[in-house]
Design a protein around this motif. Structure first.
Motif, PDB file in Angstrom:
ATOM      1  N   VAL A 130       0.846  -1.190   0.000  1.00  0.00           N
ATOM      2  CA  VAL A 130       0.000   0.000   0.000  1.00  0.00           C
ATOM      3  C   VAL A 130       0.880   1.238   0.000  1.00  0.00           C
ATOM      4  O   VAL A 130       1.827   1.345   0.778  1.00  0.00           O
ATOM      5  N   ILE A 131       0.594   2.169  -0.886  1.00  0.00           N
ATOM      6  CA  ILE A 131       1.321   3.441  -0.933  1.00  0.00           C
ATOM      7  C   ILE A 131       0.718   4.377   0.099  1.00  0.00           C
ATOM      8  O   ILE A 131      -0.489   4.608   0.123  1.00  0.00           O
ATOM      9  N   ARG A 132       1.583   4.931   0.976  1.00  0.00           N
ATOM     10  CA  ARG A 132       1.097   5.817   2.023  1.00  0.00           C
ATOM     11  C   ARG A 132       1.972   7.064   2.105  1.00  0.00           C
ATOM     12  O   ARG A 132       3.144   7.021   1.731  1.00  0.00           O
ATOM     13  N   GLN A 133       1.427   8.124   2.567  1.00  0.00           N
ATOM     14  CA  GLN A 133       2.145   9.381   2.762  1.00  0.00           C
ATOM     15  C   GLN A 133       2.834   9.372   4.119  1.00  0.00           C
ATOM     16  O   GLN A 133       2.181   9.149   5.141  1.00  0.00           O
ATOM     17  N   LEU A 134       4.171   9.579   4.129  1.00  0.00           N
ATOM     18  CA  LEU A 134       4.898   9.633   5.391  1.00  0.00           C
ATOM     19  C   LEU A 134       4.534  10.910   6.146  1.00  0.00           C
ATOM     20  O   LEU A 134       4.234  11.944   5.549  1.00  0.00           O
ATOM     21  N   ASP A 135       4.571  10.829   7.479  1.00  0.00           N
ATOM     22  CA  ASP A 135       4.277  12.027   8.261  1.00  0.00           C
ATOM     23  C   ASP A 135       5.473  12.978   8.227  1.00  0.00           C
ATOM     24  O   ASP A 135       6.590  12.614   7.846  1.00  0.00           O
ATOM     25  N   GLU A 136       5.233  14.210   8.645  1.00  0.00           N
ATOM     26  CA  GLU A 136       6.243  15.256   8.555  1.00  0.00           C
ATOM     27  C   GLU A 136       7.495  14.923   9.348  1.00  0.00           C
ATOM     28  O   GLU A 136       8.622  15.211   8.938  1.00  0.00           O
ATOM     29  N   SER A 137       7.320  14.283  10.513  1.00  0.00           N
ATOM     30  CA  SER A 137       8.464  13.948  11.351  1.00  0.00           C
ATOM     31  C   SER A 137       9.383  12.956  10.652  1.00  0.00           C
ATOM     32  O   SER A 137      10.614  13.115  10.653  1.00  0.00           O
ATOM     33  N   ALA A 138       8.794  11.922  10.031  1.00  0.00           N
ATOM     34  CA  ALA A 138       9.614  10.928   9.322  1.00  0.00           C
ATOM     35  C   ALA A 138      10.316  11.557   8.124  1.00  0.00           C
ATOM     36  O   ALA A 138      11.483  11.252   7.837  1.00  0.00           O
ATOM     37  N   ILE A 139       9.613  12.433   7.408  1.00  0.00           N
ATOM     38  CA  ILE A 139      10.207  13.103   6.249  1.00  0.00           C
ATOM     39  C   ILE A 139      11.436  13.910   6.673  1.00  0.00           C
ATOM     40  O   ILE A 139      12.488  13.862   6.036  1.00  0.00           O
ATOM     41  N   ASN A 140      11.298  14.636   7.771  1.00  0.00           N
ATOM     42  CA  ASN A 140      12.402  15.466   8.240  1.00  0.00           C
ATOM     43  C   ASN A 140      13.595  14.630   8.681  1.00  0.00           C
ATOM     44  O   ASN A 140      14.748  14.989   8.438  1.00  0.00           O
ATOM     45  N   ARG A 141      13.329  13.493   9.345  1.00  0.00           N
ATOM     46  CA  ARG A 141      14.448  12.657   9.797  1.00  0.00           C
ATOM     47  C   ARG A 141      15.161  12.020   8.608  1.00  0.00           C
ATOM     48  O   ARG A 141      16.385  11.878   8.616  1.00  0.00           O
ATOM     49  N   ILE A 142      14.396  11.615   7.592  1.00  0.00           N
ATOM     50  CA  ILE A 142      15.020  11.036   6.396  1.00  0.00           C
ATOM     51  C   ILE A 142      15.859  12.094   5.679  1.00  0.00           C
ATOM     52  O   ILE A 142      17.002  11.846   5.274  1.00  0.00           O
ATOM     53  N   ALA A 143      15.291  13.290   5.509  1.00  0.00           N
ATOM     54  CA  ALA A 143      16.018  14.372   4.836  1.00  0.00           C
ATOM     55  C   ALA A 143      17.246  14.783   5.624  1.00  0.00           C
ATOM     56  O   ALA A 143      18.280  15.158   5.042  1.00  0.00           O
ATOM     57  N   ALA A 144      17.161  14.726   6.946  1.00  0.00           N
ATOM     58  CA  ALA A 144      18.304  15.113   7.777  1.00  0.00           C
ATOM     59  C   ALA A 144      19.492  14.195   7.544  1.00  0.00           C
ATOM     60  O   ALA A 144      20.652  14.612   7.677  1.00  0.00           O
ATOM     61  N   GLY A 145      19.231  12.936   7.198  1.00  0.00           N
ATOM     62  CA  GLY A 145      20.328  12.010   6.952  1.00  0.00           C
ATOM     63  C   GLY A 145      21.189  12.410   5.774  1.00  0.00           C
ATOM     64  O   GLY A 145      22.362  12.040   5.698  1.00  0.00           O
ATOM     65  N   GLU A 146      20.608  13.162   4.810  1.00  0.00           N
ATOM     66  CA  GLU A 146      21.395  13.619   3.675  1.00  0.00           C
ATOM     67  C   GLU A 146      22.256  14.828   4.025  1.00  0.00           C
ATOM     68  O   GLU A 146      23.359  14.984   3.522  1.00  0.00           O
ATOM     69  N   VAL A 147      21.742  15.695   4.890  1.00  0.00           N
ATOM     70  CA  VAL A 147      22.433  16.941   5.206  1.00  0.00           C
ATOM     71  C   VAL A 147      23.378  16.766   6.384  1.00  0.00           C
ATOM     72  O   VAL A 147      24.506  17.260   6.370  1.00  0.00           O
ATOM     73  N   VAL A 148      22.946  16.066   7.431  1.00  0.00           N
ATOM     74  CA  VAL A 148      23.722  15.927   8.661  1.00  0.00           C
ATOM     75  C   VAL A 148      24.202  14.486   8.773  1.00  0.00           C
ATOM     76  O   VAL A 148      23.499  13.614   9.282  1.00  0.00           O
ATOM     77  N   GLU A 149      25.397  14.255   8.305  1.00  0.00           N
ATOM     78  CA  GLU A 149      25.970  12.910   8.341  1.00  0.00           C
ATOM     79  C   GLU A 149      26.641  12.621   9.672  1.00  0.00           C
ATOM     80  O   GLU A 149      26.596  11.505  10.172  1.00  0.00           O
ATOM     81  N   ARG A 150      27.264  13.640  10.259  1.00  0.00           N
ATOM     82  CA  ARG A 150      27.999  13.513  11.510  1.00  0.00           C
ATOM     83  C   ARG A 150      28.084  14.895  12.145  1.00  0.00           C
ATOM     84  O   ARG A 150      27.671  15.888  11.537  1.00  0.00           O
ATOM     85  N   PRO A 151      28.608  15.017  13.373  1.00  0.00           N
ATOM     86  CA  PRO A 151      28.693  16.342  14.000  1.00  0.00           C
ATOM     87  C   PRO A 151      29.412  17.382  13.145  1.00  0.00           C
ATOM     88  O   PRO A 151      29.029  18.557  13.146  1.00  0.00           O
ATOM     89  N   ALA A 152      30.428  16.969  12.408  1.00  0.00           N
ATOM     90  CA  ALA A 152      31.144  17.920  11.559  1.00  0.00           C
ATOM     91  C   ALA A 152      30.227  18.528  10.507  1.00  0.00           C
ATOM     92  O   ALA A 152      30.390  19.699  10.137  1.00  0.00           O
ATOM     93  N   SER A 153      29.251  17.755  10.017  1.00  0.00           N
ATOM     94  CA  SER A 153      28.301  18.288   9.040  1.00  0.00           C
ATOM     95  C   SER A 153      27.448  19.385   9.660  1.00  0.00           C
ATOM     96  O   SER A 153      27.174  20.415   9.028  1.00  0.00           O
ATOM     97  N   ALA A 154      27.024  19.179  10.909  1.00  0.00           N
ATOM     98  CA  ALA A 154      26.234  20.200  11.595  1.00  0.00           C
ATOM     99  C   ALA A 154      27.042  21.473  11.804  1.00  0.00           C
ATOM    100  O   ALA A 154      26.536  22.588  11.604  1.00  0.00           O
ATOM    101  N   VAL A 155      28.313  21.326  12.206  1.00  0.00           N
ATOM    102  CA  VAL A 155      29.169  22.497  12.397  1.00  0.00           C
ATOM    103  C   VAL A 155      29.336  23.255  11.084  1.00  0.00           C
ATOM    104  O   VAL A 155      29.254  24.490  11.035  1.00  0.00           O
ATOM    105  N   LYS A 156      29.529  22.528  10.014  1.00  0.00           N
ATOM    106  CA  LYS A 156      29.696  23.170   8.700  1.00  0.00           C
ATOM    107  C   LYS A 156      28.471  24.002   8.342  1.00  0.00           C
ATOM    108  O   LYS A 156      28.586  25.169   7.935  1.00  0.00           O
ATOM    109  N   GLU A 157      27.287  23.441   8.500  1.00  0.00           N
ATOM    110  CA  GLU A 157      26.062  24.160   8.126  1.00  0.00           C
ATOM    111  C   GLU A 157      25.865  25.400   8.997  1.00  0.00           C
ATOM    112  O   GLU A 157      25.491  26.472   8.507  1.00  0.00           O
ATOM    113  N   LEU A 158      26.115  25.280  10.284  1.00  0.00           N
ATOM    114  CA  LEU A 158      25.885  26.408  11.190  1.00  0.00           C
ATOM    115  C   LEU A 158      26.903  27.523  10.973  1.00  0.00           C
ATOM    116  O   LEU A 158      26.563  28.708  11.016  1.00  0.00           O
TER     117      LEU A 158
END
Length: 624
Positions: free
Chosen positions: A14-42
């Motif tokens: 069944v195809i279902r729409q993910l909730d906003e929280s799951a979408i954000n956590r999945i997307a975060a995996g692309e941007v924030v790989e490790r603490p150094a990634s967070a430091v870079k963005e900030l």
């Protein structure tokens, strides 16, 4: 027995729409790989906000705390909730995704951090009161008043607490701290006019400085050189060449080290595109190609290079982390790096890195002081009988008919001593030349030359080997590479894709004496090979070329093989170790070295000479 595929089920998915929280956590995996990634963005957000001073505090490798404080323009209280919304940004208006002039533009960093950690933002914009907002695991709290004079403080605690599986892939605190330090250093090199500090505040300590770099002043190159000296070390700044080249809208500038200042790994290579630190395979390949004729395969150049161009000529929206770029004309960027670096290396002439002299002086340590604390005795108390006799004989006046005698004439096996001809008054003193005047030859391999303020030791075989090699390369460039036509063309079978990639560089291969043609399907016909290579395994060579294309996006395989043979020819045709040279021969070698580019290193990147300053020599003998 028939195996079943675990991914195939009899029940229709069944195809279902993910909730906003799951979408954000999945997307975060692309941007924030490790603490150094967070430091870079900030930190990049702080730079985009116009900050002139940025302070980063971390605890436990950034896993429990990352705090970035800046003096930028700040965020108004009403905009704080919007700043945490996905795809909300102040950097672009969305009408043009190519004309990017800032580090950030995707609007993903802050909501991604809020989805996987406990994030708080305290900020004060001009004309507004300070305010703070908190978000934890994608749950946002209301905006509240706060106390802050100016700028912004972003605090991220318990990174990945909302995605505990990611924590299992974190490395040790030391490794994560090192990764953060590397990120800070790259951003510091990109922005010499900004002060950036990194502190360790683990276990509630006041703070231990891990990295500190104050803002540099002066023009572009002065500020950049000062920042590179602070980040990469004073030795790099002393042994780096200024790079400034431009071609068809692309400008290359920065500093690249001499070949004799090389590293055992590619850890000192930093590339920036429009001020953005990038890790681009094509650009690294171009850097390696520029040095491949001066370094052996186990040595790597050191460089900090910046490419500036119209944002329309480069796409930075290739990856969410923005660490990769794509040029509209990649060949132009690659050619600019290769030609710019080779031109700078050629202009360096015979120059060798100062670290060679430092290593020599380090090996020539004076005798340690006596253990009893007495004064060091530099003279020999009791010279041997033989040494005393030789000394007296050397200093005694010779009989009238006999020629003058000196230390070099005591034994025939001693190395040659140079007697200079009478100098011509109108000529410049030979000692004023960069490599000075030859004064002697020791062990029939090392030339000792005197300069105005020191001495030079030259490896005669390595130096002449480089001179002959450069002469052979010039002859090959003038006359071209002779090609040997095959009586029966060799047919090499490969995939159609590999065939197409080889045909794209067919003209370059032809200039190097390797002529190929398509033979239908995925086959390639090899009709000519470089004559200097002799009998060639064409299939193996083409596969090596394809592997190099996959690795760095270009190939110098044929050229490298040809120049390797020229190098061997130069080695056999150069002055051999053990040959005694006359004074005029040694001085001629020194003058040719001064006039020949790249003569400061041999064909394998080793130095051909060592220069010692008189002040350093006197310090060795305690004369200061």
């Amino acid at each position: 027995m028939q195996s079943t595929n675990p991914n195939i089920s009899e029940i229709r998915p069944v195809i279902r729409q993910l909730d906003e929280s799951a979408i954000n956590r999945i997307a975060a995996g692309e941007v924030v790989e490790r603490p150094a990634s967070a430091v870079k963005e900030l930190v990049e957000n702080a730079v985009d906000a116009g900050a002139r001073r940025i302070t980063v505090d971390i605890a436990d490798g950034g896993k429990t705390l990352i705090r970035v404080t800046d003096d930028g323009c700040g965020i108004a209280p009403d905009d704080l909730p919007l700043a945490l919304a996905r795809h909300a940004t102040s950097k672009i208006d969305g009408s043009d995704l190519l004309n990017i002039h800032t580090f950030g533009f995707r609007g993903e960093a802050l909501p991604s951090l809020g989805a996987v950690g406990r994030l708080s933002i305290t900020s004060r914009a001009s004309g507004h009161e300070a305010a703070t907002i908190r978000v934890s695991g994608n749950r946002m709290e209301p905006v509240k008043p706060a106390a802050l004079r100016a700028g912004t403080v972003v605090e991220l605690r318990d990174l990945f607490y909302a995605t505990p599986a990611r924590l299992k892939f974190m490395r040790t605190d030391r490794a994560e701290t090192q990764a953060i330090t590397d990120v800070i250093k790259r951003l510091a090199m990109a922005e010499p006019a900004i002060s950036i500090n990194l502190n360790e505040v683990s276990d509630g300590k006041e703070g231990r400085s891990l990295f500190r770099s104050d803002a540099e002043t002066g023009d572009l190159f002065d500020a950049l050189q000062g920042r590179l000296a602070g980040v990469l070390g004073r030795e790099f700044a002393e042994n780096a060449l200024k790079i400034d080249a431009e071609r068809e809208g692309l400008r290359l500038f920065g500093y690249a080290a001499l070949p004799t200042y090389s590293r055992g790994a590619a850890v000192a290579q930093f590339l920036f595109v429009n001020g953005r630190p990038v890790r681009d395979k094509m650009l690294y390949g171009a850097l390696r190609a520029a040095y491949f004729d001066f370094l052996s395969r186990d040595r790597h150049p050191a460089a900090a290079l910046f490419i500036d161009c119209d944002p329309m000529l480069v796409d930075v929206n290739v990856h969410p982390a923005k660490s990769e770029v794509r040029f509209r004309d990649p060949g132009l960027a690659r050619g600019l790096i290769v030609s710019g670096l080779r031109h700078a290396l050629a202009n360096a002439g015979h120059r060798a890195s100062s670290t060679v002299a430092s290593a020599t002086l380090g090996a020539m340590r004076p005798e340690p002081a006596p253990a009893n604390g007495g004064a060091r005795i530099y003279q020999m108390d009791r010279p041997s009988l033989g040494a005393r006799g030789a000394s007296y004989a050397a200093q005694a006046p010779a009989p009238a008919p006999a020629p003058e005698r000196g230390f070099a004439d005591l034994r025939e096996s001693y190395s040659a001593r140079v007697v200079e001809p009478e100098p011509v008054e109108t000529e410049e003193p030979i000692e004023a030349r960069p490599l000075g005047a030859a004064r002697g030859q020791v062990h029939e391999n090392y030339i000792i030359a005197q300069t105005e303020n020191g001495m030079v030791i030259v490896d005669q075989h390595a130096a002449h080997e480089r001179l002959v090699y450069e002469k052979l390369k010039r002859q090959m460039a003038e006359n071209g590479v002779a090609a040997q036509a095959l009586l029966i063309p060799e047919i090499v079978e490969m995939s159609e894709g590999d065939c197409a990639r080889l045909m794209e560089i067919a003209d370059d291969l032809t200039r190097m004496g390797l002529t190929i043609e398509p033979f239908g399907g995925g086959a390639v016909a090899v009709r000519e090979t470089p004559a200097i290579l002799g009998e060639v395994n064409a299939e193996a060579m083409l596969k090596d070329i394809l592997d190099e294309l996959d690795d760095v996006g270009s190939s110098q395989m044929v050229q490298a093989k040809i120049e390797a043979i020229l190098s061997r020819v130069a080695c056999h045709g150069s002055i051999r170790s053990g040959r005694r040279m006359r004074a005029e021969e040694m001085n001629a070698l020194l003058r040719e070295m001064e006039a020949t580019p790249h003569s400061g290193q041999c064909n394998h990147g080793r130095p051909t000479y060592v220069e010692l300053k008189l002040a350093d020599i006197e310090r060795l003998f305690g004369r200061t």
